[in-house]
Every structure is written in structure tokens, then in C-alpha cells.
Write a protein that holds these residues in place. Structure first.
Motif, PDB file in Angstrom:
ATOM      1  N   MET A   1     -84.674 -40.050-106.831  1.00  0.00           N
ATOM      2  CA  MET A   1     -84.712 -40.223-105.380  1.00  0.00           C
ATOM      3  C   MET A   1     -83.333 -40.600-104.837  1.00  0.00           C
ATOM      4  O   MET A   1     -82.929 -40.134-103.767  1.00  0.00           O
TER       5      MET A   1
ATOM      6  N   LEU B   1     -80.970 -38.764-102.109  1.00  0.00           N
ATOM      7  CA  LEU B   1     -80.384 -39.473-100.959  1.00  0.00           C
ATOM      8  C   LEU B   1     -78.914 -39.142-100.802  1.00  0.00           C
ATOM      9  O   LEU B   1     -78.424 -38.920 -99.689  1.00  0.00           O
TER      10      LEU B   1
ATOM     11  N   THR C   1     -81.553 -44.853 -95.929  1.00  0.00           N
ATOM     12  CA  THR C   1     -82.528 -43.793 -95.693  1.00  0.00           C
ATOM     13  C   THR C   1     -81.853 -42.486 -95.289  1.00  0.00           C
ATOM     14  O   THR C   1     -80.785 -42.481 -94.687  1.00  0.00           O
TER      15      THR C   1
ATOM     16  N   LYS D   1     -86.450 -34.150 -96.784  1.00  0.00           N
ATOM     17  CA  LYS D   1     -87.144 -34.822 -97.881  1.00  0.00           C
ATOM     18  C   LYS D   1     -86.814 -36.308 -97.770  1.00  0.00           C
ATOM     19  O   LYS D   1     -85.941 -36.820 -98.487  1.00  0.00           O
ATOM     20  N   PRO D   2     -87.497 -37.025 -96.892  1.00  0.00           N
ATOM     21  CA  PRO D   2     -87.092 -38.398 -96.580  1.00  0.00           C
ATOM     22  C   PRO D   2     -87.064 -39.304 -97.808  1.00  0.00           C
ATOM     23  O   PRO D   2     -87.985 -39.310 -98.619  1.00  0.00           O
ATOM     24  N   VAL D   3     -85.975 -40.038 -97.938  1.00  0.00           N
ATOM     25  CA  VAL D   3     -85.808 -41.029 -98.999  1.00  0.00           C
ATOM     26  C   VAL D   3     -85.494 -42.360 -98.337  1.00  0.00           C
ATOM     27  O   VAL D   3     -84.601 -42.453 -97.488  1.00  0.00           O
ATOM     28  N   ILE D   4     -86.233 -43.402 -98.713  1.00  0.00           N
ATOM     29  CA  ILE D   4     -86.010 -44.755 -98.195  1.00  0.00           C
ATOM     30  C   ILE D   4     -85.902 -45.675 -99.398  1.00  0.00           C
ATOM     31  O   ILE D   4     -86.897 -45.901-100.098  1.00  0.00           O
TER      32      ILE D   4
ATOM     33  N   SER E   1     -89.691 -49.122-101.979  1.00  0.00           N
ATOM     34  CA  SER E   1     -89.061 -47.800-101.908  1.00  0.00           C
ATOM     35  C   SER E   1     -90.089 -46.704-102.152  1.00  0.00           C
ATOM     36  O   SER E   1     -90.171 -45.719-101.402  1.00  0.00           O
TER      37      SER E   1
ATOM     38  N   GLU F   1     -92.833 -46.405 -99.253  1.00  0.00           N
ATOM     39  CA  GLU F   1     -92.281 -45.922 -97.991  1.00  0.00           C
ATOM     40  C   GLU F   1     -91.854 -44.459 -98.098  1.00  0.00           C
ATOM     41  O   GLU F   1     -91.989 -43.687 -97.144  1.00  0.00           O
ATOM     42  N   ILE F   2     -91.325 -44.062 -99.251  1.00  0.00           N
ATOM     43  CA  ILE F   2     -90.981 -42.648 -99.447  1.00  0.00           C
ATOM     44  C   ILE F   2     -92.250 -41.799 -99.451  1.00  0.00           C
ATOM     45  O   ILE F   2     -92.278 -40.705 -98.871  1.00  0.00           O
TER      46      ILE F   2
ATOM     47  N   ASN G   1     -93.127 -38.851 -96.617  1.00  0.00           N
ATOM     48  CA  ASN G   1     -93.343 -37.457 -97.019  1.00  0.00           C
ATOM     49  C   ASN G   1     -94.799 -37.025 -96.863  1.00  0.00           C
ATOM     50  O   ASN G   1     -95.216 -36.021 -97.444  1.00  0.00           O
TER      51      ASN G   1
ATOM     52  N   TRP H   1     -92.437 -35.123-102.585  1.00  0.00           N
ATOM     53  CA  TRP H   1     -92.332 -33.827-101.916  1.00  0.00           C
ATOM     54  C   TRP H   1     -92.606 -32.654-102.867  1.00  0.00           C
ATOM     55  O   TRP H   1     -92.528 -31.502-102.457  1.00  0.00           O
TER      56      TRP H   1
END
Length: 503
Positions: free
Chosen positions: A228, A232, A265, A270-273, A457, A460-461, A465, A495
Motif C-alpha cells: 500500500m 501511495l 493519503t 486507488k485511495p491509500v490512507i 490504515s 480506512e483504505i 475503496n 482494490w
């Protein structure tokens, strides 16, 4: 006293000048303290919204709002009707994927005969749905491994293989671990309360065991977190923020010492937090978290990010605007002040962003250059003219100083259409942690704080997604023990997989 004053006119003038200087100094100090008191009262008792009124729209009376906006109802009206154009008040349908149990309601036998003597037949039906919740069901999975031996020789007996487990010699199944992580890090339920929930079902698992399971899960998820972070660092823009966290048993530190939870973030597709725990807020932390990154970094004005090299810094207009909102709250009532002028210009910048929200990056860049650039030039000219006229100690002076010192970072967002105007993405990302912290208050050990960063992490990821956190955690926990290659771990990324929600 007058009798103690010197007779020399020169000394009298010097004494008078000194008194006037002291009075001006005290006057500025008094104004500053009055502003601080007003802001403190506003934070304690005022509204939390930072919205400012549109000067072109009349504001509704505070205590007359209901009477002002309610439509008149005639005396003959019997029932309120919701207008078709307004969705408010209409019940949303229950999700179609929920299992249904049909309960058929028939007329009693004596009502099936019509007054004419014929038997009535079904011509239609009315359907309504009622939500039912089955309390948490706890059951035991009993693994029985058969052992086989040969009666004709002395060959050693053979026992059936046992399935791979994430935590060896543990009673916790993937479903239990997923529920534990979801209740704590999604629902904000502290471990001692989850311990009581299990206790009501006759299950005695101490919170120390629950905490150990959380830490072990975080360690097993680390390969996924590494992938991940790789994702990012491919983002064109990374948002960063940080907030306090208290850890009681840090080596060589007092229990009351403040540590920090950092969040980064991006990207939007492909959101990564990612959350990271650190005992320090020093400037060596951002370079470690963003090692090898080359791109745009959006932050607030914290000087610790100045140590980042090879990146382009972006400033947050929401932070800049917030300071002028505070200046507006302490300015004289009933007249337009300098803070209103700046807020009006900033609101115009945000209005342009709203108009360009559905546009592509190229079109948004063109729109910013045509519409936002003149407003930025007007705002910069106003700052250069006004800053020498105000003291840096009051709320307005601090707001203007913030704007002036961060100007090159604040105006940079117009360089490209994909650049954000503010750091709200990071503030939204860190909010679940801040809300959860109000329930569990602190972490006991550094390992626990690290595990919290890891699991926050992950959940929230998953949410970012479009995954239901429990379903994805259970899916990953069931397959992690068998993962042996990079491809196996990549298949578990939120994802890349489609977990089936348990019914």
C-alpha cells in the motif's frame, strides 16, 4: 505625584514620551487579550461551522427560521404530502442483498366466502418490509484431525494436516479477529468493552489477550501495508497531517508525554490512507515516511515538513481561511471589516473550484488561470498594502502573516488541474482516529500504538475503496496464512478483490 516630577522641561518631555509608549504597548496587549478571550468564548460556546454568509443572500432570523421557511397549510388539509422533487423524509429501501424471510398473511377462512356465496380469489398483494436483527451468534469450530496407523507393521502413524492459522495455537478464528478489529477501529469500541460483550455470551477472554491478538494481526498485515505504501508513493499528490496520541509505557518517557500519529493519503483512483506512530513530531519524520517520493505534498504550515527534499510544497487554503474566520469573529460587529474582504475573495476561489469540479484536469487548469489567477493577484496586492498597517499580534495580523509567509505554496495549486486547493483530504482521513481516540483515550505500549496505526490504515483504505471493513478483513485474514508470494499479497489489496459479505 506632581510634587515628585522634575522641574526640567526636557526631562518632563522624556517622561511623558515614555508614558505614552507604555500606554500604547499596554493598549495593544489589552486588545490582544480581549481577542483571545473572545475566541476562547467562541470555541467553548459558539458554533463550530466556519461557513460565512453570502452577502447577496439575506440571512434568515435565527429564532424565526421554522416560521419563515414552512409552507402554509390550509385549514382543510388532513395529511402532509411530501413533494415528489424532495427526497427528504422518504424512507430508503432496505438493501436488496439482505436475506429475506417471507411471512404470508392470509384472510381467515370465514372471510374467504363472498356475500354472493362465491369463494374469493387472490387478485394482488401489498408488501411491506420490516428490518430484523439477529443478536451476535457465537459458536465453536471443532477441528478433529484423524490419525491413521497400520496394524501389520510398525510404521509411524500419520495425522491429517491442520489448516494454516494466522495466529498459531490461538482460539481466535478469522471471523473473531475481523470482528475484534472492526469493533475497535471502525466502531471505536475499547477492548475492555468488547471483553464485556463477550462476557455476556459466557466467553471469558481477558483484554490482555485481545490486545495481543490486535498486535499480532498488525504484524501479519505488514506485507500488505508495504504494498500500500508503494502505491501511495506513485501518487501525483500526497496529503499529510498529524495529531497527538498518548502512549503510557514508552521507554524513558513520562506517561503524560505526547506522541504523534501521522497520516498520509493519495492517490484518488486507488485511495491509500496510511497512519504511522512516532514518539516525535520532529522534522526527521516526514523524510522517513516519504522516502523516495518526488511529487506534490499538501500540508499545513508545520515547519517539520520543511525538511522534505525533492518535492513541491502545496499550501492549504482551508487553514488560511480558518484564521480569517477567527479574525472575523473578534472584529467590531455591524460593519464590514478587513477579514470580510479576504473571506469574500477566498470564497470566490472556492466557488470557482465548485464550478470546475466536474471538469477534466486540462479544463480545470485553464479555468483556474482565467478565473482564479486575477483573484489571487487582487488578494496578494491587498496583503502587500495592508500588512504594514496592522500589528502582527492581533488575530487579523496573524492571519495576514500566515497568508504572506505561505503565499508561494498557496498559489501553486493553479499550476495543474489535478492539484487540490486545500488539505481537507488529510483532515477527513485523520478524523476517524481522532473520534476513536475519544473512546479509548490512550495506547498502553508502543507496540499497541503501532498496531493501531496499522489497523486504522487497513480499515480506512478498505472503506475508501468501497469495501465493507469486516468483510474485507475476514477475507484477508482467511487467506494471509497461505500467502507466499508478492502476487498472493497483491490479490488481497482492497482494490483487487471482491469479498462476499457474510449473511
Amino acid at each position: 505625584m506632581p510634587k515628585d516630577l522634575p522641574d526640567d522641561p526636557v526631562l518632563l518631555k522624556q517622561l511623558l514620551e515614555q508614558m505614552l509608549l507604555e500606554r500604547e504597548s499596554n493598549k495593544g496587549r489589552i486588545v490582544h487579550l480581549e481577542e483571545e478571550k473572545a475566541l476562547l468564548r467562541q470555541r467553548l460556546f459558539g458554533g463550530k461551522s466556519e461557513q460565512t454568509a453570502d452577502p447577496t443572500t439575506p440571512q434568515l432570523a435565527l429564532f424565526n427560521e421554522a416560521e419563515s421557511i414552512a409552507e402554509p397549510v390550509g385549514e382543510d388539509a388532513e395529511e402532509e404530502v411530501v413533494a415528489p422533487a424532495k427526497r427528504r423524509g422518504k424512507r430508503k429501501p432496505l438493501p436488496a442483498d439482505l436475506p429475506r424471510i417471507e411471512v404470508i398473511h392470509e384472510l381467515p377462512e370465514h372471510e374467504l366466502t363472498c356475500v354472493c356465496g362465491c369463494r374469493k380469489h387472490a387478485i394482488g398483494e401489498e408488501v411491506s418490509e420490516q428490518l430484523e436483527i439477529v443478536p451476535m451468534q457465537i459458536r465453536v469450530i471443532k477441528h478433529v484431525r484423524k490419525a491413521y496407523g497400520c496394524r501389520d507393521c510398525e510404521t509411524a502413524p500419520v495425522t491429517a494436516d491442520k489448516p494454516a492459522r494466522l495466529i498459531e495455537k490461538s482460539m481466535a478464528s478469522p471471523s473473531v479477529l475481523a470482528m475484534l478489529l472492526t469493533t475497535k477501529y471502525v466502531d471505536g469500541l475499547p477492548l475492555h468493552r468488547f471483553e464485556k460483550v463477550l462476557g455476556r455470551h459466557g466467553i471469558d477472554i481477558p483484554r490482555q489477550t485481545l490486545a495481543r491478538w490486535v498486535i499480532q494481526c498488525g504484524e501479519h498485515f505488514q506485507p500488505l501495508l508495504n504494498l500500500m505504501r508503494d502505491s501511495l508513493l506513485t501518487s501525483l499528490v500526497i496529503h499529510c497531517d498529524e495529531t497527538r496520541v498518548q502512549v503510557l509505557k514508552e521507554p524513558d518517557r513520562e506517561p503524560s508525554s505526547q506522541s504523534w500519529m501521522w497520516v498520509q493519503t493519495g492517490p484518488p483512483d486507488k485511495p491509500v490512507i496510511l497512519f504511522d506512530y512516532s514518539t516525535s513530531r520532529a522534522q526527521e519524520v516526514p523524510p522517513r515516511l516519504l522516502d523516495g517520493y518526488c511529487g506534490y505534498v499538501m500540508t499545513d504550515d508545520y515547519a517539520g515538513y520543511n525538511a522534505l527534499a525533492g518535492v513541491y510544497r502545496l499550501g492549504c487554503w482551508a487553514h488560511a481561511r480558518r484564521k480569517f474566520v477567527e479574525a472575523q469573529k473578534v472584529q467590531p460587529k455591524g460593519k464590514t471589516g478587513r477579514a470580510d474582504i479576504v473571506l469574500n475573495l477566498i470564497n470566490k476561489l472556492y466557488g470557482i473550484e465548485r464550478d470546475l469540479k466536474a471538469s477534466g484536469d486540462a479544463e480545470r487548469k485553464t479555468g483556474r488561470h482565467e478565473q482564479s489567477l486575477p483573484i489571487l493577484a487582487q488578494l496578494k496586492s491587498w496583503i502587500e498594502k495592508t500588512q504594514p498597517q496592522v500589528t502582527a499580534q492581533n488575530a487579523l495580523g496573524k492571519a495576514i502573516s500566515y497568508l504572506a509567509s505561505n503565499w508561494y505554496k498557496l498559489e501553486r495549486y493553479i499550476e495543474e488541474g489535478y492539484l487540490p486547493i486545500d488539505n481537507n483530504a488529510a483532515e477527513r482521513a485523520i478524523r476517524p482516529f481522532v473520534i476513536g481516540r475519544k473512546n479509548w483515550l490512550f495506547s498502553d505500549t508502543p507496540k499497541g500504538a503501532t498496531a493501531s496505526a496499522q489497523i486504522y490504515s487497513l480499515v480506512e483504505i478498505a472503506k475508501a475503496n468501497g469495501q465493507e471493513p469486516y468483510a474485507w478483513l475476514r477475507h484477508a485474514l482467511e487467506r494471509l496464512p497461505m500467502a507466499a508470494s508478492v502476487e498472493d499479497y497483491e490479490a488481497l489489496l482492497p482494490w483487487n478483490c471482491s469479498p462476499i459479505s457474510p449473511s
